[in-house]
Design an enzyme around this catalytic site. Structure first.
Site, mmCIF file in Angstrom:
data_model
loop_
_atom_site.group_PDB
_atom_site.id
_atom_site.type_symbol
_atom_site.label_atom_id
_atom_site.label_comp_id
_atom_site.label_asym_id
_atom_site.label_seq_id
_atom_site.Cartn_x
_atom_site.Cartn_y
_atom_site.Cartn_z
ATOM 1 N N ARG A 1 0.842 -1.182 0.000
ATOM 2 C CA ARG A 1 0.000 0.000 0.000
ATOM 3 C C ARG A 1 0.884 1.242 0.000
ATOM 4 O O ARG A 1 1.915 1.287 0.689
ATOM 5 C CB ARG A 1 -0.928 0.022 1.223
ATOM 6 C CG ARG A 1 -2.101 -0.960 1.153
ATOM 7 C CD ARG A 1 -3.089 -0.547 0.084
ATOM 8 N NE ARG A 1 -4.308 -1.359 0.077
ATOM 9 C CZ ARG A 1 -4.506 -2.405 -0.694
ATOM 10 N NH1 ARG A 1 -3.526 -2.809 -1.513
ATOM 11 N NH2 ARG A 1 -5.660 -3.064 -0.672
ATOM 12 N N GLU A 20 -4.163 7.304 -5.458
ATOM 13 C CA GLU A 20 -4.480 6.408 -6.567
ATOM 14 C C GLU A 20 -5.919 6.635 -7.005
ATOM 15 O O GLU A 20 -6.799 6.790 -6.154
ATOM 16 C CB GLU A 20 -4.294 4.950 -6.144
ATOM 17 C CG GLU A 20 -2.868 4.578 -5.806
ATOM 18 C CD GLU A 20 -2.704 3.091 -5.509
ATOM 19 O OE1 GLU A 20 -3.681 2.325 -5.708
ATOM 20 O OE2 GLU A 20 -1.618 2.701 -5.081
ATOM 21 N N HIS A 72 -0.434 -0.055 -9.921
ATOM 22 C CA HIS A 72 -1.123 -0.950 -8.989
ATOM 23 C C HIS A 72 -1.714 -2.163 -9.721
ATOM 24 O O HIS A 72 -2.924 -2.406 -9.709
ATOM 25 C CB HIS A 72 -2.222 -0.214 -8.219
ATOM 26 C CG HIS A 72 -2.528 -0.854 -6.894
ATOM 27 N ND1 HIS A 72 -2.812 -0.135 -5.769
ATOM 28 C CD2 HIS A 72 -2.577 -2.150 -6.518
ATOM 29 C CE1 HIS A 72 -3.028 -0.952 -4.752
ATOM 30 N NE2 HIS A 72 -2.885 -2.190 -5.195
#
Length: 320
Positions: free
Chosen positions: A239, A268, A286
């Site tokens: 994360r 994000e 990601h």
């Protein structure tokens, strides 16, 4: 008897959506747009269950506003930092996740980032694509060798353990920090460190695999980055909140950190524009679990949890 209604908040794999449509009345998001807080609350009045991704934010305020109709949140993710679990507990809504099934895919991306950052892959790719590769010499594009180096893994859960296996394939010396030491049969010779502070000085590479919690947010700050050996490389597939991004940029600029490989960011989608100024930061959007096999497995695991819940059984991956 009517089927339960499930809102699938994002576009999932075709196999997942086909299975869901077979067993439930489904509300799909074919346009794959991110839902606002108000959207989530409105949809909860139409659905007995929600199958969300980490892009849907279930803050305490959102959870408090959810309709009484919604009984379960079956996350299409392992991480649940987008969910206020205490709020769900107080509301009496069941929450599940999808562990196990994405460990291999995420570890693959971690190795890609580690190798790419160490061997200057972004710079080399750009050079060839733009036609700026004009010469060669023994000093050209010299990077950091991975084989035989020391890797420090922070978070030795499912993904961390697979990452350790992959690193051993490169002859790396594995060190790790975890909330508790693993049984010896799971360590496979890795060295346990009770604190991050003892792990970092022996880590030529550090790879982050722990969840984002109040305790781990900002874990890699200026002080901890300074504990790494000069020329160390930072990898993050967990994360974005684990890293203080301004501190990482400063460490890259100073040269203390040679490179970084990042698949997640504080903001994000979008990432951090400051990182784009540094060719030695290898970035991906990601995609740690983004394989066809893993997307099917994640969707099926979430549906398994829904199946168990609506059959009156305990969901396998219940968190709340």
């Amino acid at each position: 008897m009517s089927k339960p209604t499930v809102w699938i908040s994002r576009k999932l794999s075709d196999n997942t959506q086909a299975r869901a449509a077979r067993d439930y009345d489904v509300i799909l998001n074919d346009d794959d747009v991110i839902s606002s807080a108000d959207d989530i609350v409105a949809m909860s009045a139409r659905a007995d269950a929600i199958l969300p991704c980490h892009s849907e934010l279930f803050t305490a305020d959102v959870v408090a506003r959810l309709s009484e109709r919604t009984k379960i949140i079956a996350n299409h993710s392992v991480g649940v930092d987008h969910c206020d679990l205490d709020a769900f507990r107080q509301k009496g809504i069941v929450v599940t996740n999808t562990p196990d099934v994405l460990s291999d895919a995420t570890a693959e991306i971690a190795m890609l980032l580690m190798l790419g950052a160490a061997r200057r892959a972004p710079e080399g790719d750009h050079m060839v694509r733009t036609g700026s590769w004009k010469s060669w010499s023994p000093s050209f594009m010299v990077g950091t060798q991975v084989t035989g180096k020391r890797v420090g893994i922070i978070g030795m859960g499912r993904v961390g353990q697979v990452m350790a296996q992959r690193c051993r394939g490169f002859g790396m010396e594995v060190h790790y920090h975890n909330r508790s030491q693993l049984p010896s049969e799971l360590e496979h010779g890795a060295t346990y460190h009770p604190t991050v502070e003892t792990l970092l000085p022996v880590s030529d590479f550090v790879s982050l695999h722990c969840p984002a919690t109040p305790e781990t947010t900002g874990l890699m700050n200026a002080d901890r980055l300074a504990l790494l050996p000069a020329g160390a490389i930072v990898v993050n597939t967990a994360r974005g909140a684990l890293i203080v991004e301004a501190d990482l940029v400063a460490a890259i600029r100073s040269g203390h950190i040679a490179a970084a490989g990042l698949d997640c960011f504080v903001n994000e989608p979008g990432g951090n524009p400051a990182f784009a100024n540094h060719a030695n930061i290898f970035m991906l959007p990601h995609i740690g679990s983004a394989t066809r096999e893993t997307r099917d497995a994640m969707g099926f695991r979430a549906l398994d949890n829904l199946d168990a819940f609506f059959a009156g059984s305990e969901p396998r991956d219940r968190l709340v």
